[in-house]
Write an enzyme that holds these catalytic residues in place. Structure first.
Site, PDB file in Angstrom:
ATOM      1  NE  ARG A 179      22.427 -31.896  -2.664  1.00  0.00           N
ATOM      2  CZ  ARG A 179      21.725 -30.762  -2.656  1.00  0.00           C
ATOM      3  NH1 ARG A 179      22.067 -29.754  -3.411  1.00  0.00           N
ATOM      4  NH2 ARG A 179      20.673 -30.646  -1.868  1.00  0.00           N
ATOM      5  CG  HIS A 215      16.031 -33.198  -1.612  1.00  0.00           C
ATOM      6  ND1 HIS A 215      16.988 -33.395  -0.630  1.00  0.00           N
ATOM      7  CD2 HIS A 215      16.072 -31.865  -1.892  1.00  0.00           C
ATOM      8  CE1 HIS A 215      17.567 -32.244  -0.341  1.00  0.00           C
ATOM      9  NE2 HIS A 215      17.021 -31.301  -1.095  1.00  0.00           N
ATOM     10  CG  ASP A 250      12.208 -28.843  -7.412  1.00  0.00           C
ATOM     11  OD1 ASP A 250      12.949 -27.848  -7.217  1.00  0.00           O
ATOM     12  OD2 ASP A 250      12.652 -30.011  -7.467  1.00  0.00           O
ATOM     13  CD  GLN A 304      13.644 -28.747   0.910  1.00  0.00           C
ATOM     14  OE1 GLN A 304      14.809 -28.501   0.681  1.00  0.00           O
ATOM     15  NE2 GLN A 304      12.863 -27.909   1.590  1.00  0.00           N
ATOM     16  CB  CYS A 341      13.069 -27.727  -2.188  1.00  0.00           C
ATOM     17  SG  CYS A 341      13.605 -27.953  -3.899  1.00  0.00           S
ATOM     18  NE  ARG A 383      16.998 -29.399   3.892  1.00  0.00           N
ATOM     19  CZ  ARG A 383      17.739 -29.506   2.795  1.00  0.00           C
ATOM     20  NH1 ARG A 383      17.496 -28.726   1.764  1.00  0.00           N
ATOM     21  NH2 ARG A 383      18.692 -30.420   2.695  1.00  0.00           N
TER      22      ARG A 383
HETATM   23  N1  NVA Z   1      15.011 -31.055  -8.122  1.00  0.00           N
HETATM   24  C1  NVA Z   1      16.122 -30.205  -7.782  1.00  0.00           C
HETATM   25  C2  NVA Z   1      16.167 -29.975  -6.299  1.00  0.00           C
HETATM   26  C3  NVA Z   1      17.264 -29.030  -5.850  1.00  0.00           C
HETATM   27  C4  NVA Z   1      17.335 -28.897  -4.363  1.00  0.00           C
HETATM   28  C5  NVA Z   1      17.422 -30.826  -8.273  1.00  0.00           C
HETATM   29  O1  NVA Z   1      17.578 -32.052  -8.153  1.00  0.00           O
HETATM   30  O2  NVA Z   1      18.268 -30.107  -8.795  1.00  0.00           O
HETATM   31  N1   CP Z   2      16.781 -27.298  -1.288  1.00  0.00           N
HETATM   32  C1   CP Z   2      18.078 -27.669  -1.326  1.00  0.00           C
HETATM   33  O1   CP Z   2      18.442 -28.836  -1.131  1.00  0.00           O
HETATM   34  O2   CP Z   2      18.938 -26.641  -1.529  1.00  0.00           O
HETATM   35  P1   CP Z   2      20.488 -26.767  -1.869  1.00  0.00           P
HETATM   36  O3   CP Z   2      20.609 -27.364  -3.236  1.00  0.00           O
HETATM   37  O4   CP Z   2      20.995 -25.329  -1.817  1.00  0.00           O
HETATM   38  O5   CP Z   2      21.152 -27.635  -0.846  1.00  0.00           O
END
Ligand code: NVA
Ligand code: CP
Length: 300
Positions: free
Chosen positions: A104, A131, A219, A134, A259, A287
């Site tokens: 990540r 992502h 989101d 997800q 998500c 997930r």
């Molecule tokens: N768009 C959000 C998704 C979090 C799971 C982010 O990148 O923070």
């Molecule tokens: N939706 C998602 O990826 O959640 P986290 O940021 O908690 O991993």
């Protein structure tokens, strides 16, 4: 099987994605029946988190444990990555020790550089651009509640961000129609958009985008790394809030997904996310099941 990575949904074809979702549904049922199959006994997943996570970390770690393997949590704060060791070197070292690597991070290009130097599968656990994990869970959740998503209409309301980009790639691969409503300056990436052809339509008006939708998705307005823009984003995105008024324009049987983490009162109201059309808890739980199926696909 030749080495495969999962940096974007487009790394797999429609048949492979559908196979993963079918295996996720079946694996979930087996787990409920208490039938534990340790198909990844002795395998190790390294997980590099340069951003926070609840769901992604716990689902991958639990998934590896249930499949008989092990997961290692790594953060830049306590690895040499944080002290400037190149990602290429880290990839070469880790892939001599572990069987799979999940990352990540911020820039998507970093994931690509990592994958280019890895001898084991690399999974995108979220980048600024995509992502895909997800989307596996979202597609499984839609299937479990409503059957195939092919030919359905999905409305994406809000930021043209990493999740929105993954919905754009999913629209072509799963053959659904995607209406995106976002403020002009926060539209999705033009190149990603072009790749989806006529599966995707752009709107600025949320009411038009949500009309007759089978699935409504939103989101956060402020993704990880954008915290400095919080105040301006909260005012610009206000008209895109998913509330009961907007939801009433979608089909009566429409589902709502997010998500998570969610901000009640910003991108979604409490009565929608905690209401009867919301499937966000199944979505989060899936997930685990969809990523177990992904790990089996990449490692077996
Ligand atoms: N768009 C959000 C998704 C979090 C799971 C982010 O990148 O923070
Ligand atoms: N939706 C998602 O990826 O959640 P986290 O940021 O908690 O991993």
């Amino acid at each position: 099987m030749a080495l495969r990575h999962f940096l974007s949904l487009t790394d797999l074809n429609t048949g492979e994605l559908q196979g993963i979702i079918e295996n996720a549904v079946a694996g979930k049922q087996r787990l409920l029946n208490g039938d534990i199959q340790q198909t990844l006994k002795g395998k190790v997943l390294a997980m590099i988190f340069e951003k926070s996570s609840t769901r992604t970390r716990v689902s991958f770690e639990t998934g590896m444990a249930q499949l008989g393997g092990h997961a290692i949590f790594l953060s830049p704060d306590d690895t040499q990555l944080g002290r400037g060791e190149p990602v290429e070197d880290t990839a070469r070292v880790l892939s001599r020790m572990v069987d799979c690597i999940m990352i990540r991070t911020f820039e998507h290009i970093k994931l690509q550089r990592f994958a280019d130097h890895s001898d084991v599968p690399v999974i995108n656990g979220l980048s600024d651009t995509f992502h895909p994990c997800q989307l596996l869970a979202d597609m499984q959740t839609y299937y479990e509640h409503r059957g195939p998503i092919k030919g359905k209409t999905v409305a994406w309301l809000g930021d043209g961000n990493n999740m929105c980009h993954s919905y754009i790639t999913a629209a072509s691969l799963f053959d659904f129609h995607l209406n995106i409503a976002s403020p002009e300056q926060y539209r999705p990436d033009a190149k990603i958009l072009r790749s989806a052809g006529n599966h995707v339509e752009l709107h600025t008006d949320p009411e038009t985008a949500i009309k007759n939708a089978d699935l409504v998705v939103t989101d956060v307005w402020v993704s990880m790394g954008q915290e400095a823009e919080t105040e301006s984003r909260r005012s610009i995105f206000r008209p895109y809030q998913v509330n009961t008024g907007l939801m009433s324009l979608a089909k009566q049987e429409a589902l709502f997904m997010h998500c998570l983490p969610a901000h009640r009162g910003d991108e979604v109201t409490a009565d929608v996310i905690d209401g009867p059309q919301s499937v966000v808890w199944d979505e989060a739980g899936n997930r685990l099941h969809s990523q177990k199926a992904l790990l089996e696909f990449l490692l077996q």
